[in-house]
Design a protein around this motif. Structure first.
Motif, PDB file in Angstrom:
ATOM      1  N   THR A  66     -19.368  -0.509 -11.553  1.00 31.94           N
ATOM      2  CA  THR A  66     -18.085   0.169 -11.669  1.00 31.94           C
ATOM      3  C   THR A  66     -17.606   0.626 -10.298  1.00 31.94           C
ATOM      4  OG1 THR A  66     -19.146   2.307 -12.099  1.00 31.94           O
ATOM      5  CG2 THR A  66     -18.552   0.956 -14.011  1.00 31.94           C
ATOM      6  N   TYR A  67     -16.284   0.602 -10.130  1.00 33.66           N
ATOM      7  CA  TYR A  67     -15.642   0.976  -8.876  1.00 33.66           C
ATOM      8  C   TYR A  67     -14.474   1.907  -9.201  1.00 33.66           C
ATOM      9  CZ  TYR A  67     -18.164  -3.160  -7.211  1.00 33.66           C
ATOM     10  OH  TYR A  67     -19.141  -4.081  -6.909  1.00 33.66           O
ATOM     11  N   PRO A  68     -14.324   3.002  -8.457  1.00 36.92           N
ATOM     12  CA  PRO A  68     -13.210   3.917  -8.744  1.00 36.92           C
ATOM     13  C   PRO A  68     -11.871   3.272  -8.398  1.00 36.92           C
ATOM     14  CG  PRO A  68     -14.330   4.570  -6.724  1.00 36.92           C
ATOM     15  CD  PRO A  68     -15.152   3.465  -7.322  1.00 36.92           C
ATOM     16  N   MET A  69     -10.921   3.349  -9.325  1.00 33.78           N
ATOM     17  CA  MET A  69      -9.604   2.754  -9.105  1.00 33.78           C
ATOM     18  C   MET A  69      -8.554   3.641  -9.765  1.00 33.78           C
ATOM     19  SD  MET A  69      -7.766   0.255  -7.848  1.00 33.78           S
ATOM     20  CE  MET A  69      -8.895  -1.124  -7.571  1.00 33.78           C
ATOM     21  N   THR A  70      -7.732   4.284  -8.949  1.00 36.27           N
ATOM     22  CA  THR A  70      -6.716   5.182  -9.482  1.00 36.27           C
ATOM     23  C   THR A  70      -5.504   4.396  -9.981  1.00 36.27           C
ATOM     24  OG1 THR A  70      -5.862   5.478  -7.238  1.00 36.27           O
ATOM     25  CG2 THR A  70      -7.418   7.127  -8.048  1.00 36.27           C
ATOM     26  N   GLN A  71      -4.660   5.108 -10.716  1.00 33.76           N
ATOM     27  CA  GLN A  71      -3.484   4.488 -11.329  1.00 33.76           C
ATOM     28  C   GLN A  71      -2.671   3.686 -10.318  1.00 33.76           C
ATOM     29  OE1 GLN A  71      -0.533   7.237 -12.859  1.00 33.76           O
ATOM     30  NE2 GLN A  71       0.001   5.831 -14.500  1.00 33.76           N
ATOM     31  N   HIS A  72      -2.291   2.482 -10.722  1.00 30.42           N
ATOM     32  CA  HIS A  72      -1.441   1.574  -9.940  1.00 30.42           C
ATOM     33  C   HIS A  72      -2.103   1.037  -8.674  1.00 30.42           C
ATOM     34  CE1 HIS A  72       1.780   2.148 -12.669  1.00 30.42           C
ATOM     35  NE2 HIS A  72       2.272   3.271 -12.178  1.00 30.42           N
ATOM     36  N   GLY A  73      -3.368   1.346  -8.446  1.00 29.70           N
ATOM     37  CA  GLY A  73      -4.077   0.750  -7.324  1.00 29.70           C
ATOM     38  C   GLY A  73      -3.818   1.435  -5.995  1.00 29.70           C
ATOM     39  N   PHE A  74      -4.336   0.812  -4.933  1.00 27.17           N
ATOM     40  CA  PHE A  74      -4.353   1.456  -3.617  1.00 27.17           C
ATOM     41  C   PHE A  74      -3.306   0.950  -2.644  1.00 27.17           C
ATOM     42  CE2 PHE A  74      -7.709  -1.870  -3.770  1.00 27.17           C
ATOM     43  CZ  PHE A  74      -7.159  -2.787  -2.887  1.00 27.17           C
ATOM     44  N   ALA A  75      -2.642  -0.171  -2.920  1.00 26.45           N
ATOM     45  CA  ALA A  75      -1.736  -0.758  -1.923  1.00 26.45           C
ATOM     46  C   ALA A  75      -0.632   0.212  -1.528  1.00 26.45           C
ATOM     47  CB  ALA A  75      -1.139  -2.060  -2.458  1.00 26.45           C
ATOM     48  N   ARG A  76      -0.139   0.991  -2.472  1.00 24.37           N
ATOM     49  CA  ARG A  76       0.981   1.891  -2.187  1.00 24.37           C
ATOM     50  C   ARG A  76       0.602   2.988  -1.197  1.00 24.37           C
ATOM     51  NH1 ARG A  76       1.540   5.424  -7.807  1.00 24.37           N
ATOM     52  NH2 ARG A  76      -0.610   6.188  -7.884  1.00 24.37           N
ATOM     53  N   ASP A  77      -0.704   3.218  -1.008  1.00 27.73           N
ATOM     54  CA  ASP A  77      -1.171   4.264  -0.099  1.00 27.73           C
ATOM     55  C   ASP A  77      -1.799   3.715   1.179  1.00 27.73           C
ATOM     56  OD1 ASP A  77      -0.451   6.404  -1.842  1.00 27.73           O
ATOM     57  OD2 ASP A  77      -2.202   5.937  -3.066  1.00 27.73           O
ATOM     58  N   ARG A  78      -1.685   2.416   1.390  1.00 22.93           N
ATOM     59  CA  ARG A  78      -2.256   1.809   2.593  1.00 22.93           C
ATOM     60  C   ARG A  78      -1.155   1.422   3.572  1.00 22.93           C
ATOM     61  NH1 ARG A  78      -7.537  -0.038   2.641  1.00 22.93           N
ATOM     62  NH2 ARG A  78      -6.989  -0.252   4.833  1.00 22.93           N
ATOM     63  N   ARG A  79      -1.487   1.463   4.855  1.00 22.55           N
ATOM     64  CA  ARG A  79      -0.536   1.019   5.871  1.00 22.55           C
ATOM     65  C   ARG A  79      -0.637  -0.493   6.030  1.00 22.55           C
ATOM     66  NH1 ARG A  79       2.638   3.318   9.364  1.00 22.55           N
ATOM     67  NH2 ARG A  79       1.771   5.373   8.911  1.00 22.55           N
ATOM     68  N   PHE A  80       0.446  -1.173   5.837  1.00 26.02           N
ATOM     69  CA  PHE A  80       0.519  -2.613   6.010  1.00 26.02           C
ATOM     70  C   PHE A  80       0.809  -2.943   7.481  1.00 26.02           C
ATOM     71  CE2 PHE A  80       0.712  -2.403   1.540  1.00 26.02           C
ATOM     72  CZ  PHE A  80       0.748  -3.672   0.971  1.00 26.02           C
ATOM     73  N   ALA A  81       0.402  -4.126   7.891  1.00 26.30           N
ATOM     74  CA  ALA A  81       0.722  -4.610   9.234  1.00 26.30           C
ATOM     75  C   ALA A  81       2.035  -5.389   9.187  1.00 26.30           C
ATOM     76  CB  ALA A  81      -0.399  -5.512   9.753  1.00 26.30           C
ATOM     77  N   TRP A  82       2.822  -5.257  10.251  1.00 17.51           N
ATOM     78  CA  TRP A  82       4.073  -6.007  10.337  1.00 17.51           C
ATOM     79  C   TRP A  82       3.772  -7.421  10.813  1.00 17.51           C
ATOM     80  CZ3 TRP A  82       8.417  -3.861   8.443  1.00 17.51           C
ATOM     81  CH2 TRP A  82       8.452  -2.472   8.305  1.00 17.51           C
ATOM     82  N   ALA A  83       4.099  -8.405   9.996  1.00 13.28           N
ATOM     83  CA  ALA A  83       3.918  -9.800  10.396  1.00 13.28           C
ATOM     84  C   ALA A  83       5.198 -10.386  10.969  1.00 13.28           C
ATOM     85  CB  ALA A  83       3.468 -10.642   9.194  1.00 13.28           C
ATOM     86  N   GLU A  84       6.337  -9.842  10.557  1.00 15.49           N
ATOM     87  CA  GLU A  84       7.626 -10.354  11.042  1.00 15.49           C
ATOM     88  C   GLU A  84       8.674  -9.281  10.880  1.00 15.49           C
ATOM     89  OE1 GLU A  84      11.654 -11.891  10.231  1.00 15.49           O
ATOM     90  OE2 GLU A  84      10.264 -11.550   8.569  1.00 15.49           O
ATOM     91  N   LYS A  85       9.547  -9.148  11.876  1.00 20.53           N
ATOM     92  CA  LYS A  85      10.682  -8.231  11.823  1.00 20.53           C
ATOM     93  C   LYS A  85      11.912  -8.967  12.341  1.00 20.53           C
ATOM     94  CE  LYS A  85       7.964  -4.096  13.087  1.00 20.53           C
ATOM     95  NZ  LYS A  85       7.850  -3.017  14.095  1.00 20.53           N
ATOM     96  N   GLY A  86      12.977  -8.906  11.603  1.00 19.46           N
ATOM     97  CA  GLY A  86      14.208  -9.536  12.025  1.00 19.46           C
ATOM     98  C   GLY A  86      15.392  -8.713  11.567  1.00 19.46           C
TER      99      GLY A  86
END
Length: 291
Positions: A66-86
């Protein structure tokens, strides 16, 4: 907070690196359409990954562990890297790391692209399995629009109009988990009249929608059309108690049934992506105005 503002044909969209979240969407008249994360709810348009909704006991089960997993997952609380900006588009990326693997023991890469065109914003989710076993995942959009869109109009002036009749029963939640029995739909043909009482029992969930688009409108003022591809479910939600926003949420996945306590890969609504393969899902927010 690092952010990018896209412009096209007089409309604008602002995206931040934290959660790859859309935080502003303004139409050609400069009207802000997106909820501005007030005290009632501190988010604007979170990305739901790798789950949608809750898991029973907030635990993900894989191969007997078992692994702890809060509602709706973790992506919304992680910093994403910018791959492209225009000027009219941007792409952000999140990959697994030591921290994500303590909650979700899989290798993945998720790329989220935003592209602004005349009178519409397109959003693309691309999930790639970078590991050597099938990747079980769910993903969902959660944009919150101001409700009402014009402050002088009452909430009851608004409705959702689906592309097709939505006669199928809907699903509801209790304590964040899916109730076992479907309920009669509140949609009248193609039309769902909006009122606060609709959300007293949490979200209205169309787990088998006939439509792939819906319009959010009143008789005058801004109008929003949401359309989607690759998503199987649709959630409609506002926080009970009078919160002035409405969420229209295309999902691939759904909260755990209240009695489900098995392997995550067997959970209803989960997609399985083979090693080296990818899954692409998208939605569009079309902007217009009722005269």
């Amino acid at each position: 907070m690092e952010q990018v503002t896209l412009h096209a044909d007089g409309i604008s969209a602002t995206v931040v690196g934290q959660g790859a979240e859309l935080v502003s969407l303004r139409d050609g008249d400069g009207t802000e359409l997106l909820w501005q994360a007030g005290p009632a709810w501190r988010r604007h348009s979170p990305v739901l990954f790798p789950i949608v909704g809750r898991l029973k006991g907030d635990q993900l089960r894989h191969r007997g562990q078992t692994y702890p997993m809060t509602q709706h997952g973790f992506a919304r609380d992680r910093r994403f890297a910018w791959a492209e900006k225009g000027p009219t588009s941007c792409t952000l990326v999140l990959s697994d790391d030591a921290e994500t693997r303590t909650h979700y023991p899989f290798a993945f890469r998720i790329a989220i692209g935003y592209e602004l065109k005349p009178r519409q914003l397109g959003v693309t989710f691309e999930i790639t399995n970078t590991g050597d076993e099938p990747l079980p995942a769910s993903i969902g959009a959660h944009p919150a629009f101001n409700w009402p869109l014009l402050p002088e109009l009452p909430k009851e002036a608004y409705q959702l109009t689906f592309a097709k009749d939505e006669a199928a029963p809907v699903r509801r939640l209790k304590d964040g988990l899916l109730l076992p029995n479907p309920l009669p739909t509140p949609v009248e043909g193609k039309t769902l009249p909006l009122s606060e009482k609709l959300f007293v029992d949490d979200a209205v969930i169309l787990d088998k929608p006939a439509s792939t688009s819906v319009r959010y409108t009143a008789e005058r003022g801004p109008a929003i059309e949401m359309s989607w591809q690759g998503f199987n479910e649709l959630g409609i939600w506002s926080k009970p108690g009078g919160a002035p926003f409405l969420c229209i949420e295309p999902w691939h996945g759904i909260a755990s049934p209240a009695d489900f306590d098995a392997e995550f890969a067997d959970k209803p609504g989960v997609m399985l992506i083979e090693p080296g393969a990818r899954r692409v899902l998208s939605y569009r927010i079309g902007l217009s105005r009722e005269l």
